[in-house]
Design a protein around this motif. Sequence first.
Motif, PDB file in Angstrom:
ATOM      1  N   MET A  98     -36.005  17.892  24.485  1.00 21.14           N
ATOM      2  CA  MET A  98     -35.791  17.690  25.943  1.00 21.14           C
ATOM      3  C   MET A  98     -34.292  18.101  26.198  1.00 21.14           C
ATOM      4  SD  MET A  98     -37.666  14.334  26.993  1.00 21.14           S
ATOM      5  CE  MET A  98     -37.274  14.357  28.381  1.00 21.14           C
ATOM      6  N   ASN A  99     -33.326  17.790  25.815  1.00 18.05           N
ATOM      7  CA  ASN A  99     -31.962  18.046  25.952  1.00 18.05           C
ATOM      8  C   ASN A  99     -31.640  19.576  25.674  1.00 18.05           C
ATOM      9  OD1 ASN A  99     -30.036  15.641  26.475  1.00 18.05           O
ATOM     10  ND2 ASN A  99     -31.658  14.974  25.131  1.00 18.05           N
ATOM     11  N   THR A 100     -32.219  20.043  24.544  1.00 18.09           N
ATOM     12  CA  THR A 100     -32.418  21.547  24.478  1.00 18.09           C
ATOM     13  C   THR A 100     -32.743  22.355  25.687  1.00 18.09           C
ATOM     14  OG1 THR A 100     -32.571  21.157  21.924  1.00 18.09           O
ATOM     15  CG2 THR A 100     -32.751  23.323  23.149  1.00 18.09           C
ATOM     16  N   CYS A 101     -33.871  21.790  26.198  1.00 23.24           N
ATOM     17  CA  CYS A 101     -34.246  22.473  27.330  1.00 23.24           C
ATOM     18  C   CYS A 101     -33.309  22.516  28.689  1.00 23.24           C
ATOM     19  CB  CYS A 101     -35.580  22.024  27.687  1.00 23.24           C
ATOM     20  SG  CYS A 101     -37.059  22.298  26.656  1.00 23.24           S
ATOM     21  N   PHE A 102     -32.799  21.259  28.748  1.00 24.43           N
ATOM     22  CA  PHE A 102     -31.776  20.903  29.954  1.00 24.43           C
ATOM     23  C   PHE A 102     -30.714  21.760  29.795  1.00 24.43           C
ATOM     24  CE2 PHE A 102     -33.862  16.780  31.068  1.00 24.43           C
ATOM     25  CZ  PHE A 102     -34.095  17.044  32.159  1.00 24.43           C
ATOM     26  N   CYS A 103     -30.277  22.022  28.408  1.00 25.44           N
ATOM     27  CA  CYS A 103     -29.100  22.703  28.282  1.00 25.44           C
ATOM     28  C   CYS A 103     -29.149  24.158  28.575  1.00 25.44           C
ATOM     29  CB  CYS A 103     -28.683  22.338  26.737  1.00 25.44           C
ATOM     30  SG  CYS A 103     -26.742  23.195  26.209  1.00 25.44           S
ATOM     31  N   ILE A 104     -30.373  24.731  27.899  1.00 22.99           N
ATOM     32  CA  ILE A 104     -30.498  26.116  28.334  1.00 22.99           C
ATOM     33  C   ILE A 104     -30.736  26.373  29.721  1.00 22.99           C
ATOM     34  CG2 ILE A 104     -31.926  28.241  27.629  1.00 22.99           C
ATOM     35  CD1 ILE A 104     -32.211  26.898  24.972  1.00 22.99           C
ATOM     36  N   GLY A 105     -31.299  25.575  30.342  1.00 22.61           N
ATOM     37  CA  GLY A 105     -31.643  25.678  31.835  1.00 22.61           C
ATOM     38  C   GLY A 105     -30.562  26.013  32.797  1.00 22.61           C
ATOM     39  N   SER A 106     -29.585  24.766  32.278  1.00 24.94           N
ATOM     40  CA  SER A 106     -28.312  24.618  33.244  1.00 24.94           C
ATOM     41  C   SER A 106     -27.480  25.828  32.835  1.00 24.94           C
ATOM     42  CB  SER A 106     -27.695  23.376  32.642  1.00 24.94           C
ATOM     43  OG  SER A 106     -27.082  23.435  31.471  1.00 24.94           O
ATOM     44  N   LEU A 107     -27.480  26.492  31.733  1.00 19.60           N
ATOM     45  CA  LEU A 107     -26.750  27.732  31.484  1.00 19.60           C
ATOM     46  C   LEU A 107     -27.282  28.813  32.403  1.00 19.60           C
ATOM     47  CD1 LEU A 107     -26.035  28.239  27.878  1.00 19.60           C
ATOM     48  CD2 LEU A 107     -24.572  28.150  29.424  1.00 19.60           C
ATOM     49  N   ALA A 108     -28.582  28.878  32.543  1.00 21.36           N
ATOM     50  CA  ALA A 108     -29.073  29.761  33.339  1.00 21.36           C
ATOM     51  C   ALA A 108     -28.775  29.572  34.813  1.00 21.36           C
ATOM     52  CB  ALA A 108     -30.708  29.816  33.438  1.00 21.36           C
ATOM     53  N   TRP A 109     -28.410  28.485  35.406  1.00 23.82           N
ATOM     54  CA  TRP A 109     -27.958  28.362  36.622  1.00 23.82           C
ATOM     55  C   TRP A 109     -26.538  28.510  36.798  1.00 23.82           C
ATOM     56  CZ3 TRP A 109     -29.937  26.665  41.246  1.00 23.82           C
ATOM     57  CH2 TRP A 109     -31.138  26.053  41.369  1.00 23.82           C
ATOM     58  N   LEU A 110     -25.851  28.574  35.753  1.00 25.97           N
ATOM     59  CA  LEU A 110     -24.236  28.773  35.647  1.00 25.97           C
ATOM     60  C   LEU A 110     -24.050  29.973  35.541  1.00 25.97           C
ATOM     61  CD1 LEU A 110     -23.028  25.775  33.541  1.00 25.97           C
ATOM     62  CD2 LEU A 110     -23.035  26.047  35.989  1.00 25.97           C
ATOM     63  N   VAL A 111     -24.922  31.051  35.049  1.00 29.50           N
ATOM     64  CA  VAL A 111     -24.715  32.501  34.984  1.00 29.50           C
ATOM     65  C   VAL A 111     -24.106  33.084  36.233  1.00 29.50           C
ATOM     66  CG1 VAL A 111     -26.154  34.899  34.636  1.00 29.50           C
ATOM     67  CG2 VAL A 111     -26.586  32.822  32.962  1.00 29.50           C
ATOM     68  N   GLN A 112     -24.646  32.594  37.250  1.00 28.06           N
ATOM     69  CA  GLN A 112     -24.244  33.353  38.545  1.00 28.06           C
ATOM     70  C   GLN A 112     -22.847  33.233  38.737  1.00 28.06           C
ATOM     71  OE1 GLN A 112     -24.902  30.606  42.435  1.00 28.06           O
ATOM     72  NE2 GLN A 112     -26.174  29.506  40.684  1.00 28.06           N
ATOM     73  N   PHE A 113     -21.963  32.203  38.136  1.00 32.23           N
ATOM     74  CA  PHE A 113     -20.505  32.001  38.205  1.00 32.23           C
ATOM     75  C   PHE A 113     -19.795  33.140  37.320  1.00 32.23           C
ATOM     76  CE2 PHE A 113     -22.357  28.057  39.398  1.00 32.23           C
ATOM     77  CZ  PHE A 113     -21.950  28.139  40.886  1.00 32.23           C
ATOM     78  N   ILE A 114     -20.400  34.215  36.759  1.00 32.15           N
ATOM     79  CA  ILE A 114     -19.754  35.253  36.117  1.00 32.15           C
ATOM     80  C   ILE A 114     -19.409  36.243  37.065  1.00 32.15           C
ATOM     81  CG2 ILE A 114     -20.198  36.928  34.397  1.00 32.15           C
ATOM     82  CD1 ILE A 114     -22.205  35.234  32.700  1.00 32.15           C
ATOM     83  N   PRO A 115     -18.174  36.816  36.913  1.00 34.02           N
ATOM     84  CA  PRO A 115     -17.778  37.558  38.164  1.00 34.02           C
ATOM     85  C   PRO A 115     -18.946  38.934  38.309  1.00 34.02           C
ATOM     86  CG  PRO A 115     -15.889  36.889  36.743  1.00 34.02           C
ATOM     87  CD  PRO A 115     -16.941  36.376  36.022  1.00 34.02           C
ATOM     88  N   GLY A 116     -19.209  38.760  39.583  1.00 36.17           N
ATOM     89  CA  GLY A 116     -20.181  40.045  39.721  1.00 36.17           C
ATOM     90  C   GLY A 116     -21.614  39.735  39.632  1.00 36.17           C
ATOM     91  N   ALA A 117     -22.080  38.536  38.571  1.00 45.13           N
ATOM     92  CA  ALA A 117     -23.355  38.306  38.372  1.00 45.13           C
ATOM     93  C   ALA A 117     -24.248  37.844  39.660  1.00 45.13           C
ATOM     94  CB  ALA A 117     -23.382  37.311  37.340  1.00 45.13           C
ATOM     95  N   ARG A 118     -23.436  36.900  40.493  1.00 45.76           N
ATOM     96  CA  ARG A 118     -24.349  36.460  41.442  1.00 45.76           C
ATOM     97  C   ARG A 118     -25.134  37.628  42.349  1.00 45.76           C
ATOM     98  NH1 ARG A 118     -23.814  35.435  46.943  1.00 45.76           N
ATOM     99  NH2 ARG A 118     -25.037  33.686  47.510  1.00 45.76           N
ATOM    100  N   ASN A 119     -24.429  38.527  42.794  1.00 43.73           N
ATOM    101  CA  ASN A 119     -24.957  39.758  43.548  1.00 43.73           C
ATOM    102  C   ASN A 119     -25.892  40.627  42.848  1.00 43.73           C
ATOM    103  OD1 ASN A 119     -23.517  39.104  45.810  1.00 43.73           O
ATOM    104  ND2 ASN A 119     -22.011  40.543  45.624  1.00 43.73           N
ATOM    105  N   ASP A 120     -25.825  40.612  41.447  1.00 46.85           N
ATOM    106  CA  ASP A 120     -26.403  41.389  40.734  1.00 46.85           C
ATOM    107  C   ASP A 120     -28.115  40.722  40.202  1.00 46.85           C
ATOM    108  OD1 ASP A 120     -26.995  43.648  38.929  1.00 46.85           O
ATOM    109  OD2 ASP A 120     -27.232  41.987  37.354  1.00 46.85           O
ATOM    110  N   ILE A 121     -27.920  39.210  40.495  1.00 51.46           N
ATOM    111  CA  ILE A 121     -29.253  38.422  40.310  1.00 51.46           C
ATOM    112  C   ILE A 121     -30.018  38.737  41.484  1.00 51.46           C
ATOM    113  CG2 ILE A 121     -29.897  36.175  39.955  1.00 51.46           C
ATOM    114  CD1 ILE A 121     -27.593  35.525  38.323  1.00 51.46           C
ATOM    115  N   ILE A 122     -29.277  38.201  42.852  1.00 52.86           N
ATOM    116  CA  ILE A 122     -30.108  37.824  44.053  1.00 52.86           C
ATOM    117  C   ILE A 122     -30.076  39.158  45.057  1.00 52.86           C
ATOM    118  CG2 ILE A 122     -29.599  35.621  43.747  1.00 52.86           C
ATOM    119  CD1 ILE A 122     -27.658  35.779  46.091  1.00 52.86           C
ATOM    120  N   CYS A 123     -29.294  40.251  44.697  1.00 55.33           N
ATOM    121  CA  CYS A 123     -29.114  41.198  45.657  1.00 55.33           C
ATOM    122  C   CYS A 123     -29.487  42.453  45.197  1.00 55.33           C
ATOM    123  CB  CYS A 123     -27.628  41.488  46.285  1.00 55.33           C
ATOM    124  SG  CYS A 123     -27.191  39.971  47.287  1.00 55.33           S
ATOM    125  N   ARG A 124     -30.258  43.333  45.806  1.00 57.70           N
ATOM    126  CA  ARG A 124     -30.531  44.858  45.692  1.00 57.70           C
ATOM    127  C   ARG A 124     -29.368  45.852  45.647  1.00 57.70           C
ATOM    128  NH1 ARG A 124     -35.549  45.103  43.815  1.00 57.70           N
ATOM    129  NH2 ARG A 124     -37.146  43.490  44.883  1.00 57.70           N
TER     130      ARG A 124
END
Length: 294
Positions: free
Chosen positions: A88-114
């Motif tokens: 369960m903690n493994t799933c939480f850990c990996i899932g939280s990383l996926a949420w934090l990916v957007q804070f990599i410079p330039g990643a947010r627009n690449d994820i949600i915008c065309r």
Amino acid sequence: QTRSPDANTSCPCPLVRTASKNRWYRDWEGCGLQCDNPMFDSTEIRTVRIVVAILGSICFVSTLFTLLTFLIDWRRQNHYPVIIIFYMNTCFCIGSLAWLVQFIPGARNDIICRPDDTARLLAPTESSDVSCIFVFGFIYFFMMATVLWFVMLAFAWDFSFNLLHIPSGGCTWDPLWDKGPYFHAIAWSLPGIKTAIIIGLREVDGNSLSGVCFVGYENLVVRAYFVLAPLGIYLVVGGVFLIRGLVKLCKLDAEKVGSVAGTSSKLLRTTVLRIGMGFVNGGDRILFCRCFCF
């Protein structure tokens, strides 16, 4: 009737120019929905991003710490039902990383915008949707896997209490090990199948407020089928097993519990504590489900 803005004018807000017909907004020729949600201003979006960053970081650090404690004492912890907490903690850990990916410079627009600054909706439809699908897949898959492992944990506790032989000196956990392959088959296959179906239906949407891609931002019916319904079913089933386990513990005579050897008595107290934590986890999932309803 199809409407087209004059060649010398821009599209009406919140639409932006786009050459792709697949991105045209309803009957507005040459105009697509902008990436940033016009219902929220920059201050509100920034506030939500701060909250996501804080909560995501706390979740990642706390679950990573839990995983490290398991790995340090792996020989003692590698048995059911305790090992389920590790998964369960493994799933939480990996899932939280996926949420934090957007804070990599330039990643947010690449994820949600065309590339043309329109909203990334109904993905995947083109090669630029890879990052969006990647984030969605990790968040959705491990979210569902976490809840399924919660059901397995509740079932394992309930099953263990059926094997509780106080006169013979304590709890018997070994039979659960034979059920481990079934736990893994259910906990990993069902989320994988649902993730593949959602991607095949092209129902993944980017959201500027959350900064991630998820299912059903635009199609609420799809969200109801693939998020609310599974979460509701899993929580009900897990809750039933938890309540059954607590009832079985409460039925133990105080005299019998007092006669248990030191190690077994400690195990019983630890089990009761873990069941309480199971209810806390279930409450967290209920709150999560309520947020999706809202």
